[in-house]
Design a protein around this motif. Structure first.
Motif, mmCIF file in Angstrom:
data_model
loop_
_atom_site.group_PDB
_atom_site.id
_atom_site.type_symbol
_atom_site.label_atom_id
_atom_site.label_comp_id
_atom_site.label_asym_id
_atom_site.label_seq_id
_atom_site.Cartn_x
_atom_site.Cartn_y
_atom_site.Cartn_z
ATOM 1 N N ALA A 190 0.833 -1.208 0.000
ATOM 2 C CA ALA A 190 0.000 0.000 0.000
ATOM 3 C C ALA A 190 0.870 1.261 0.000
ATOM 4 C CB ALA A 190 -0.924 -0.009 1.220
ATOM 5 N N ALA A 191 1.973 1.237 0.756
ATOM 6 C CA ALA A 191 2.874 2.391 0.781
ATOM 7 C C ALA A 191 3.516 2.611 -0.593
ATOM 8 C CB ALA A 191 3.950 2.191 1.841
ATOM 9 N N GLU A 192 3.869 1.517 -1.262
ATOM 10 C CA GLU A 192 4.449 1.651 -2.600
ATOM 11 C C GLU A 192 3.436 2.232 -3.588
ATOM 12 O OE1 GLU A 192 5.857 -2.245 -3.496
ATOM 13 O OE2 GLU A 192 7.677 -2.013 -2.309
ATOM 14 N N LEU A 193 2.193 1.789 -3.498
ATOM 15 C CA LEU A 193 1.154 2.347 -4.377
ATOM 16 C C LEU A 193 0.923 3.826 -4.076
ATOM 17 C CD1 LEU A 193 -1.548 -0.460 -4.644
ATOM 18 C CD2 LEU A 193 0.119 0.256 -6.342
ATOM 19 N N SER A 194 0.980 4.176 -2.790
ATOM 20 C CA SER A 194 0.800 5.572 -2.410
ATOM 21 C C SER A 194 1.915 6.437 -2.986
ATOM 22 C CB SER A 194 0.774 5.693 -0.882
ATOM 23 O OG SER A 194 0.735 7.040 -0.492
ATOM 24 N N ALA A 195 3.154 5.944 -2.899
ATOM 25 C CA ALA A 195 4.278 6.689 -3.475
ATOM 26 C C ALA A 195 4.142 6.771 -4.989
ATOM 27 C CB ALA A 195 5.596 6.022 -3.089
ATOM 28 N N ALA A 196 3.715 5.674 -5.611
ATOM 29 C CA ALA A 196 3.573 5.656 -7.073
ATOM 30 C C ALA A 196 2.509 6.642 -7.536
ATOM 31 C CB ALA A 196 3.240 4.244 -7.554
ATOM 32 N N ASP A 197 1.391 6.733 -6.822
ATOM 33 C CA ASP A 197 0.352 7.654 -7.286
ATOM 34 C C ASP A 197 0.771 9.101 -7.057
ATOM 35 O OD1 ASP A 197 -0.222 8.092 -4.565
ATOM 36 O OD2 ASP A 197 -2.373 8.126 -4.895
ATOM 37 N N ALA A 198 1.596 9.365 -6.031
ATOM 38 C CA ALA A 198 2.107 10.725 -5.827
ATOM 39 C C ALA A 198 3.045 11.119 -6.969
ATOM 40 C CB ALA A 198 2.830 10.826 -4.485
ATOM 41 N N VAL A 199 3.902 10.196 -7.390
ATOM 42 C CA VAL A 199 4.814 10.470 -8.509
ATOM 43 C C VAL A 199 4.025 10.645 -9.796
ATOM 44 C CG1 VAL A 199 6.663 9.481 -9.914
ATOM 45 C CG2 VAL A 199 6.781 9.321 -7.429
ATOM 46 N N LEU A 200 3.005 9.813 -10.011
ATOM 47 C CA LEU A 200 2.179 9.935 -11.210
ATOM 48 C C LEU A 200 1.450 11.278 -11.230
ATOM 49 C CD1 LEU A 200 1.310 8.425 -13.757
ATOM 50 C CD2 LEU A 200 -0.591 7.480 -12.458
#
Length: 198
Positions: A77-87
Motif C-alpha cells: 500500500a505504501a508503494e502504491l501511495s508513493a507511485a500515485d504521488a509520482v504519477l
C-alpha cells in the motif's frame, strides 16, 4: 518535487514547516529501517540466493503468518501511495508546466484535463514497462535521480538562451551489445563522431 507540491498546498507557513519536519523524520526512518531489515535477513537467512526477496522472506518466515501478511500488504500500500504521488507530480508538471505554459497557452480547462488524463495513462504505462524491464529498484532510482538532478540543474537556464543538453555520462543498467554495464559516455561519443562531418 513531490515534497514541494505538499509544501505549497499547506494552509500556512507553520503547517508547511511542521509538515516538512515530520516528513524529514519519516524519510530518516525509511532510510534506517529497511537497512536493519536487510541485516536481519542476512543474519537469519544467509543462504538466500536472491537479495530482492530478503524482506518478503523475513516477514513470512520470521513472524506469525497473519502479521507477515499484514506487513507485506502495508508495504504494498505504501508503494502504491508513493507511485500515485509520482504519477500526480508527472501529470501536473507535463500538463500545466509544459503543455499549458509552452505548447498551448490558450488551452481551456477542459482541454487541459483531457491532456492530463492522456499524460497520466501514458506515464502509468511507461512506469509499468520500466518496472518489467529494469532488474532492480536500485536501477530505477539511479535513472530517476539522475534525471531529476539534470532537470533541476538545467532549469536555471530555461528562461535564458536556448541550449542543447548532451548526456556525457549515459548509464546502461546491464551488459548489452556495444553498451557495457555502467557509464557509456554515449553523448560524448556522438559529439566526437559528428565533429568530422561539420
Amino acid at each position: 518535487p513531490g515534497i514541494l507540491q505538499k509544501v505549497f498546498a499547506a494552509r500556512d507557513e507553520a503547517a508547511a514547516r511542521r509538515g516538512v519536519g515530520i516528513n524529514a523524520f519519516g524519510l530518516l526512518t525509511f532510510a534506517i529501517v529497511p537497512a536493519l531489515f536487510g541485516v536481519f535477513a542476512r543474519l537469519y537467512f544467509p543462504t538466500l540466493a536472491n537479495s530482492e526477496l530478503a524482506l518478503p522472506t523475513l516477514l513470512t518466515n520470521s513472524l506469525p503468518f497473519w502479521l507477515g501478511a499484514l506487513l507485506l500488504a502495508a508495504i504494498f500500500a505504501a508503494e502504491l501511495s508513493a507511485a500515485d504521488a509520482v504519477l500526480f507530480m508527472l501529470t501536473t508538471s507535463l500538463s500545466k508546466d509544459l503543455y499549458k505554459a509552452h505548447l498551448n497557452p490558450q488551452a481551456d480547462d477542459q482541454r487541459l484535463m483531457r491532456v492530463a488524463r492522456i499524460v497520466a495513462i501514458g506515464c502509468g504505462l511507461i512506469g509499468t514497462l520500466l518496472a518489467m524491464w529494469l532488474e532492480t529498484v536500485y536501477s530505477a532510482l539511479t535513472i530517476f535521480y539522475t534525471l531529476l538532478t539534470a532537470a533541476l540543474f538545467l532549469r536555471r537556464f530555461v528562461e535564458g538562451p536556448r541550449y542543447m543538453h548532451f548526456d556525457i555520462y549515459g548509464h546502461s543498467p546491464a551488459d548489452l551489445p556495444a553498451r557495457p554495464k555502467g557509464g557509456v559516455g554515449q553523448g560524448a561519443r556522438a559529439i566526437l563522431g559528428a565533429l568530422p562531418q561539420i
